[in-house]
Design a protein around this motif. Structure first.
Motif, mmCIF file in Angstrom:
data_model
loop_
_atom_site.group_PDB
_atom_site.id
_atom_site.type_symbol
_atom_site.label_atom_id
_atom_site.label_comp_id
_atom_site.label_asym_id
_atom_site.label_seq_id
_atom_site.Cartn_x
_atom_site.Cartn_y
_atom_site.Cartn_z
ATOM 1 N N ALA A 1 -6.883 7.836 -8.885
ATOM 2 C CA ALA A 1 -5.441 7.770 -9.137
ATOM 3 C C ALA A 1 -4.749 9.045 -8.662
ATOM 4 C CB ALA A 1 -5.181 7.566 -10.625
ATOM 5 N N ARG B 1 -8.520 8.168 1.119
ATOM 6 C CA ARG B 1 -9.548 8.048 0.095
ATOM 7 C C ARG B 1 -10.915 7.770 0.703
ATOM 8 N NH1 ARG B 1 -6.787 3.661 -3.908
ATOM 9 N NH2 ARG B 1 -5.074 4.978 -4.544
ATOM 10 N N ARG C 1 -3.883 9.212 -5.024
ATOM 11 C CA ARG C 1 -2.997 8.167 -4.538
ATOM 12 C C ARG C 1 -2.124 8.669 -3.378
ATOM 13 N NH1 ARG C 1 0.431 5.214 -8.802
ATOM 14 N NH2 ARG C 1 0.025 7.201 -9.760
ATOM 15 N N THR D 1 0.832 -1.202 0.000
ATOM 16 C CA THR D 1 0.000 0.000 0.000
ATOM 17 C C THR D 1 0.866 1.252 0.000
ATOM 18 O OG1 THR D 1 -1.472 -1.294 1.351
ATOM 19 C CG2 THR D 1 -2.006 1.030 1.141
ATOM 20 N N SER E 1 2.553 1.736 -3.263
ATOM 21 C CA SER E 1 1.699 2.138 -4.393
ATOM 22 C C SER E 1 1.640 3.658 -4.553
ATOM 23 C CB SER E 1 0.298 1.553 -4.237
ATOM 24 O OG SER E 1 -0.364 2.203 -3.178
ATOM 25 N N VAL E 2 2.100 4.376 -3.556
ATOM 26 C CA VAL E 2 2.158 5.835 -3.683
ATOM 27 C C VAL E 2 3.235 6.234 -4.704
ATOM 28 C CG1 VAL E 2 2.593 7.996 -2.443
ATOM 29 C CG2 VAL E 2 1.403 6.122 -1.296
ATOM 30 N N SER F 1 3.788 2.515 -9.566
ATOM 31 C CA SER F 1 2.478 2.239 -10.145
ATOM 32 C C SER F 1 2.604 1.119 -11.173
ATOM 33 C CB SER F 1 1.879 3.497 -10.751
ATOM 34 O OG SER F 1 2.720 3.979 -11.748
#
Ligand SMILES: Nc1ncnc2c1ncn2[C@@H]1O[C@H](COP(=O)(O)OP(=O)(O)OP(=O)(O)O)[C@@H](O)[C@H]1O
Ligand SMILES: [Mg+2]
Length: 254
Positions: free
Chosen positions: A109, A116, A112, A79, A82-83, A86
């Protein structure tokens, strides 16, 4: 000088100590400079996807170290990664949320790394950026911001996935056969878009492909994997004169 991405001695064996023991990554080490576009080729089961999954943090290595911009991120979870890392997958349905609109997917997106909500609200201020990025694809999608993702073709979805993956410039973009499920015409289009986005935004990229013509035509450096080993690296200079025949030959004699 340290490279921007340093993959240091990645090792992974599945089913250790069992009859099914399978050494899938064996002392893989290589690096990429900032904005390098690296291409990975190798036969089925060579360990290519395992390598990309371990870079994304989805798979835990037995040993090895990953450095990005001099930071050791070996222990950073998926997680958090993923910042700044990609991905675009082979399956066009995987990278996007099917029942959300194009605009909502892009908003997701764009957020990111930030907190969220369940369904992202699309901020009016962000629309010009979304439109600009979609217009670059030249597929008319900038006029379909409110269309649901699942109303798009596979090629259109891959194109939107690419925009999503590059919207907040990642440190590393991972592409695992992202054109393989598309028809030849769309394959070419998505490959050209990939190159255009990677070059325009200077994104450090690793792409897996089985297309030797794409492997020759695109990217700055080439890595050949075979049975979990990095058996050949083609550097920037040598890649310029690489032909499909030479590459086919180097892979065929492994
Ligand atoms: N989760 C897993 N558990 C056990 N074995 C696995 C797992 N994931 C992959 N493997 C094995 O690791 C090997 C490498 O798989 P990988 O998917 O990385 O290959 P690949 O180079 O991406 O192949 P392809 O070109 O077919 O996509 C294969 O032998 C595969 O069966
Ligand atoms: Mg694979």
């Amino acid at each position: 000088m340290d490279q921007f991405i340093v993959i240091d001695d990645f090792c992974k064996t599945f089913g250790k100590g069992t009859v099914k023991e399978n050494k899938v990554l064996s002392h893989i080490s290589f690096g990429l400079d900032k904005a390098d576009f690296g291409v990975i080729v190798g036969g089925n089961g060579a360990g290519k996807s395992t390598l990309l999954n371990s870079l994304a943090g989805e798979l835990k290595l037995d040993s090895g170290k990953l450095m990005i911009d001099k930071q050791d991120i070996t222990q950073t979870d998926t997680t958090k990664r993923s910042v700044f890392i990609s991905r675009v997958f082979q399956d066009p349905t995987l990278g996007t949320a099917p029942r959300m609109t194009i605009a909502q997917n892009l908003a997701l997106a764009y957020k990111r790394g930030q907190k969220r909500g369940f369904k992202p609200s699309v901020k009016k201020d962000d629309l010009p950026l979304f439109k600009k990025r979609l217009k670059q694809l030249d597929l008319g999608l900038e006029d379909r911001l409110d269309a649901d993702m699942d109303s798009l073709s596979g090629g259109q979805r891959q194109a939107v996935s690419l925009v999503m993956a590059t919207l907040t410039k990642p440190d590393l973009l991972l592409l695992d056969e992202h054109t393989a499920a598309l028809d030849p015409h769309t394959q070419r289009l998505v490959m050209q878009l990939t190159d255009q986005l990677v070059r325009e935004y200077g994104i450090t990229t690793l792409m897996i492909t089985h297309s030797l013509s794409d492997a020759v035509a695109y990217g700055d450096k080439l890595f050949i994997l075979n049975h979990g080993e990095l058996v050949k690296t083609v550097d920037r200079e040598s890649k310029k004169s690489l032909t499909i025949d030479n590459l086919f030959h180097s892979m065929g004699t492994l």
